[in-house]
Scaffold this motif. Structure first.
Motif, mmCIF file in Angstrom:
data_model
loop_
_atom_site.group_PDB
_atom_site.id
_atom_site.type_symbol
_atom_site.label_atom_id
_atom_site.label_comp_id
_atom_site.label_asym_id
_atom_site.label_seq_id
_atom_site.Cartn_x
_atom_site.Cartn_y
_atom_site.Cartn_z
ATOM 1 N N ALA A 144 15.807 15.712 -3.329
ATOM 2 C CA ALA A 144 14.823 16.010 -2.138
ATOM 3 C C ALA A 144 15.542 16.933 -1.140
ATOM 4 C CB ALA A 144 14.628 14.612 -1.541
ATOM 5 N N ILE A 145 16.686 17.154 -1.182
ATOM 6 C CA ILE A 145 17.285 17.994 -0.427
ATOM 7 C C ILE A 145 17.990 19.437 -0.895
ATOM 8 C CG2 ILE A 145 17.912 15.874 1.301
ATOM 9 C CD1 ILE A 145 21.000 16.811 0.026
ATOM 10 N N ALA A 146 17.883 19.575 -1.968
ATOM 11 C CA ALA A 146 18.416 20.643 -2.825
ATOM 12 C C ALA A 146 18.086 21.911 -2.352
ATOM 13 C CB ALA A 146 18.083 20.427 -4.390
ATOM 14 N N ASP A 147 16.694 22.307 -2.197
ATOM 15 C CA ASP A 147 16.321 23.474 -1.875
ATOM 16 C C ASP A 147 16.813 24.093 -0.728
ATOM 17 O OD1 ASP A 147 15.060 24.019 -4.358
ATOM 18 O OD2 ASP A 147 13.227 23.405 -3.742
ATOM 19 N N ALA A 148 16.585 22.978 0.398
ATOM 20 C CA ALA A 148 16.862 23.266 1.640
ATOM 21 C C ALA A 148 18.627 23.476 1.560
ATOM 22 C CB ALA A 148 16.472 22.054 2.663
ATOM 23 N N THR A 149 19.372 22.474 0.836
ATOM 24 C CA THR A 149 20.851 22.874 0.851
ATOM 25 C C THR A 149 21.095 24.333 0.201
ATOM 26 O OG1 THR A 149 20.907 20.390 0.699
ATOM 27 C CG2 THR A 149 22.903 22.043 -0.007
ATOM 28 N N MET A 150 20.349 24.699 -0.723
ATOM 29 C CA MET A 150 20.536 26.134 -1.179
ATOM 30 C C MET A 150 20.645 27.289 -0.071
ATOM 31 S SD MET A 150 21.903 25.769 -4.297
ATOM 32 C CE MET A 150 22.356 23.906 -3.806
ATOM 33 N N GLU A 151 19.593 27.008 0.628
ATOM 34 C CA GLU A 151 19.450 28.027 1.747
ATOM 35 C C GLU A 151 20.397 28.028 2.750
ATOM 36 O OE1 GLU A 151 15.669 27.583 3.568
ATOM 37 O OE2 GLU A 151 14.553 27.842 1.736
ATOM 38 N N ARG A 152 21.017 26.664 3.051
ATOM 39 C CA ARG A 152 22.361 26.754 3.944
ATOM 40 C C ARG A 152 23.328 27.295 3.375
ATOM 41 N NH1 ARG A 152 19.817 21.497 5.053
ATOM 42 N NH2 ARG A 152 21.454 20.592 3.738
ATOM 43 N N TRP A 153 23.551 27.004 2.000
ATOM 44 C CA TRP A 153 24.675 27.358 1.191
ATOM 45 C C TRP A 153 24.917 28.909 1.057
ATOM 46 C CZ3 TRP A 153 25.932 23.718 -3.302
ATOM 47 C CH2 TRP A 153 26.290 22.352 -2.760
ATOM 48 N N PHE A 154 23.839 29.379 0.714
ATOM 49 C CA PHE A 154 23.842 30.808 -0.020
ATOM 50 C C PHE A 154 22.926 31.839 0.739
ATOM 51 C CE2 PHE A 154 24.787 28.116 -3.647
ATOM 52 C CZ PHE A 154 26.151 28.721 -3.677
ATOM 53 N N PRO A 155 23.323 33.285 1.056
ATOM 54 C CA PRO A 155 22.122 34.173 1.384
ATOM 55 C C PRO A 155 21.172 34.416 0.383
ATOM 56 C CG PRO A 155 24.451 35.137 0.762
ATOM 57 C CD PRO A 155 24.734 33.742 0.660
ATOM 58 N N ALA A 156 20.035 35.000 0.712
ATOM 59 C CA ALA A 156 18.959 35.394 0.101
ATOM 60 C C ALA A 156 19.446 36.098 -1.384
ATOM 61 C CB ALA A 156 17.860 36.045 0.933
ATOM 62 N N THR A 157 20.348 37.105 -1.292
ATOM 63 C CA THR A 157 20.406 38.062 -1.987
ATOM 64 C C THR A 157 21.287 37.119 -3.305
ATOM 65 O OG1 THR A 157 22.642 38.680 -0.980
ATOM 66 C CG2 THR A 157 20.899 40.114 -0.993
#
Length: 262
Positions: A144-157
């Motif tokens: 449930a939080i995976a996609d939002a976490t990826m956005e916090r963890w890594f830049p778009a590139t």
């Protein structure tokens, strides 16, 4: 790789480099295991004793029932280093690992001679933020939080590249009880006062695109420690050892050289 039986739990740990060298200990973030450091370890100077471990509830370490307190996570690190005969290490902690680093330095200056506080703070978020995240995970799992976490963890590139699915999978495969237990530890931790009393050599590292611990938070934490050094890695998020390992390792090498470690 090794398992250390501490009685109430077992910790998964690994040692690279020279077993008789100056020790450097790595503690990783919430939702990751010690593979977080895989790209950095080969770039470290020769002759160091490089130790990393999975905190409780993560990776291959055991997952006791939660919630956990930050004191328990600090005590786990303390017991690991005692078992391995580690004294005067440089403790590199990222995110929750950086909170563990602060707590350990306050408690055991015989174990820690210098700190690297990476993408972390003396206090992270608010109890309500963590309560909301825990509720979402209890209802629908870490997915449930995976996609939002990826956005916090890594830049778009980085998120557009081939490595992202492996890191997303690492997050979602962590035990729910372990993730929630450590989230509770973060929610209840406030190191602002104890960290402000530290005087040991300290390097703070921030990522310009970090959505979890923004650079200003990391800088404010660094400012608590007299004589600390702050460095910003541009174009990286919450986990610079993953997407900017060369720049990250260069900062570590420079810091270790400046304090004569190794």
């Amino acid at each position: 790789m090794h398992m250390l039986d501490l009685g109430d739990l077992s910790l998964h740990w690994r040692e690279d480099g020279d077993p008789s060298g100056a020790p450097v200990v790595f503690a990783n973030s919430l939702g990751t295991d010690f593979r977080l450091w895989d790209k950095v370890v080969p770039l470290m100077p020769k002759g160091l004793r490089l130790i990393r471990y999975d905190k409780r509830g993560h990776g291959l370490s055991s997952c006791p029932p939660g919630p956990y307190g930050m004191g328990a996570l600090v005590r786990d690190a303390e017991r690991l280093l005692d078992a391995l005969g580690v004294r005067d290490c440089v403790f590199v902690g990222l995110s929750i690992g950086g909170m563990i680093a602060q707590g350990l330095a306050v408690k055991r200056l015989d174990q820690v001679r210098a700190l690297v506080l990476s993408n972390t703070g003396a206090k992270l978020g608010t109890p309500q933020i963590w309560a909301d995240r825990i509720a979402a995970i209890r209802a629908d799992g870490i997915e449930a939080i995976a996609d939002a976490t990826m956005e916090r963890w890594f830049p778009a590139t980085f998120r557009a590249g081939a490595e992202l699915p492996a890191w997303r999978n690492m997050l979602t495969r962590q035990p729910v009880e372990g993730y929630v237990g450590c989230a509770n530890a973060i929610a209840g931790a406030d190191f602002i006062t104890p960290t402000s009393g530290l005087t040991l050599p300290t390097l703070a590292i921030a990522g310009s695109e970090d959505g979890a611990t923004p650079p200003d938070l990391v800088r404010e934490t660094a400012d608590l420690v007299k004589g600390s050094r702050f460095e910003l890695i541009r174009g990286t998020g919450h986990l610079p050892p993953v997407d900017k390992p060369a720049e990250y390792a260069a900062l570590l090498r420079s810091f270790l050289s400046s304090i004569g470690h190794g």
